[in-house]
Design a protein around this motif. Structure first.
Motif, PDB file in Angstrom:
ATOM      1  N   GLY A 175      25.792  96.535 -21.918  1.00 22.79           N
ATOM      2  CA  GLY A 175      26.765  95.817 -22.642  1.00 22.79           C
ATOM      3  C   GLY A 175      27.354  96.388 -24.095  1.00 22.79           C
ATOM      4  N   VAL A 176      28.564  95.868 -24.269  1.00 23.77           N
ATOM      5  CA  VAL A 176      29.041  96.280 -25.732  1.00 23.77           C
ATOM      6  C   VAL A 176      28.549  95.604 -26.752  1.00 23.77           C
ATOM      7  N   ASN A 177      28.356  94.428 -26.562  1.00 22.52           N
ATOM      8  CA  ASN A 177      27.963  93.584 -27.770  1.00 22.52           C
ATOM      9  C   ASN A 177      26.316  93.187 -27.820  1.00 22.52           C
ATOM     10  N   PHE A 178      25.945  93.370 -29.022  1.00 19.76           N
ATOM     11  CA  PHE A 178      24.635  93.133 -29.214  1.00 19.76           C
ATOM     12  C   PHE A 178      23.869  91.566 -28.676  1.00 19.76           C
ATOM     13  N   VAL A 179      23.102  91.737 -27.719  1.00 20.55           N
ATOM     14  CA  VAL A 179      22.501  90.120 -27.523  1.00 20.55           C
ATOM     15  C   VAL A 179      21.234  90.101 -28.357  1.00 20.55           C
ATOM     16  N   PRO A 180      21.005  89.145 -29.163  1.00 16.74           N
ATOM     17  CA  PRO A 180      20.141  88.820 -30.201  1.00 16.74           C
ATOM     18  C   PRO A 180      18.863  88.012 -29.501  1.00 16.74           C
ATOM     19  N   ASN A 181      17.840  88.021 -29.821  1.00 19.09           N
ATOM     20  CA  ASN A 181      16.576  86.996 -29.663  1.00 19.09           C
ATOM     21  C   ASN A 181      16.442  87.054 -28.169  1.00 19.09           C
ATOM     22  N   LEU A 182      16.244  88.359 -27.594  1.00 19.45           N
ATOM     23  CA  LEU A 182      15.652  88.294 -26.300  1.00 19.45           C
ATOM     24  C   LEU A 182      14.226  88.433 -26.256  1.00 19.45           C
ATOM     25  N   SER A 183      13.449  88.467 -25.111  1.00 21.52           N
ATOM     26  CA  SER A 183      12.164  88.711 -25.180  1.00 21.52           C
ATOM     27  C   SER A 183      11.808  90.046 -25.982  1.00 21.52           C
ATOM     28  N   ILE A 184      10.638  90.119 -26.642  1.00 21.17           N
ATOM     29  CA  ILE A 184      10.093  91.267 -27.469  1.00 21.17           C
ATOM     30  C   ILE A 184      10.143  92.571 -26.487  1.00 21.17           C
ATOM     31  N   LEU A 185      10.161  92.222 -25.113  1.00 15.88           N
ATOM     32  CA  LEU A 185      10.304  93.590 -24.390  1.00 15.88           C
ATOM     33  C   LEU A 185      11.270  94.160 -24.528  1.00 15.88           C
ATOM     34  N   ASP A 186      12.688  93.621 -24.888  1.00 15.89           N
ATOM     35  CA  ASP A 186      13.960  94.379 -25.143  1.00 15.89           C
ATOM     36  C   ASP A 186      13.654  95.181 -26.223  1.00 15.89           C
ATOM     37  N   LEU A 187      13.165  94.739 -27.400  1.00  9.45           N
ATOM     38  CA  LEU A 187      13.153  95.546 -28.357  1.00  9.45           C
ATOM     39  C   LEU A 187      11.952  96.813 -28.037  1.00  9.45           C
TER      40      LEU A 187
END
Length: 206
Positions: A175-187
């Motif tokens: 994706g182009v736009n940042f998606v906040p506050n996903l599972s900590i796995l994403d980070l």
């Protein structure tokens, strides 16, 4: 100071922002289970959508203790979750380093949701290089002596309704736009050792 907090399944980023200044987390081992919470669900980012991973559970009655909630292995949720995580993050910079830690926990086929969440939270804290320890406490613990964050993070509401964090954008897989506050796995999979710094940068500036 110890912090009384909820126990979630692969918690969202804001959870780790919330607990970041505490070296001991106290988990109430005698609380009642609540449906439609992060206790059995987590969100990851796929190519064209945010996907919710949900663990099916066996419910006897609405008054069951969280620690007594059994995972329903008759449903093939585990394969779905592992494949979903691989599809989402298989090409992420730190996937090959971190994913084996998760596989070890899933391979245990733990009976109770509480135990699975404790083990996964322990792994997440380790991968974040955090010194925070977990402690299961009884209901008679004096909540007046501890900061109590239970019930603050509500899966039915957007994180913006809470005064916990200001998302700090990092490069994601899709994706182009940042998606906040996903599972900590994403980070963790995307940023690896930098994850802890990003959590600090995400704290609210009051």
């Amino acid at each position: 100071m110890p912090l009384l907090t909820d126990l979630f399944y692969l918690p969202p980023v804001e959870y780790f922002v919330l607990i970041s200044d505490h070296r001991e987390l106290c988990i109430n081992g005698t609380e009642r289970y609540q449906k439609q919470t992060y206790r059995n669900r987590a969100q990851i980012l796929l190519t064209n959508k945010v996907d919710t991973l949900s663990i099916p559970v066996l419910m006897g009655n609405s008054k069951q203790l969280y620690k007594e909630i059994k995972i329903d292995y008759d449903q093939k949720w585990k394969n779905i979750h592992l494949r979903g995580i691989q599809s989402a993050y298989g090409k992420a910079p730190f996937f090959e380093y971190f994913f084996p830690y998760l596989e070890i926990v899933y391979a245990k086929n733990l009976t109770f949701l509480f135990d699975l969440n404790i083990e996964l939270l322990t792994v997440c804290l380790k991968l974040l290089q955090s010194n925070t320890k977990l402690k299961v406490v009884s209901e008679n613990v004096d909540a007046n002596n501890y900061p109590d964050t239970r019930g603050i993070i509500n899966a039915k509401e957007g994180f913006g309704s809470r005064n916990i964090m200001t998302p700090y954008p990092y490069s994601q897989m899709f994706g182009v736009n940042f998606v906040p506050n996903l599972s900590i796995l994403d980070l963790l999979f995307c940023k690896g050792p930098e994850s802890k710094d990003i959590l600090n940068l995400s704290k609210k500036n009051d």
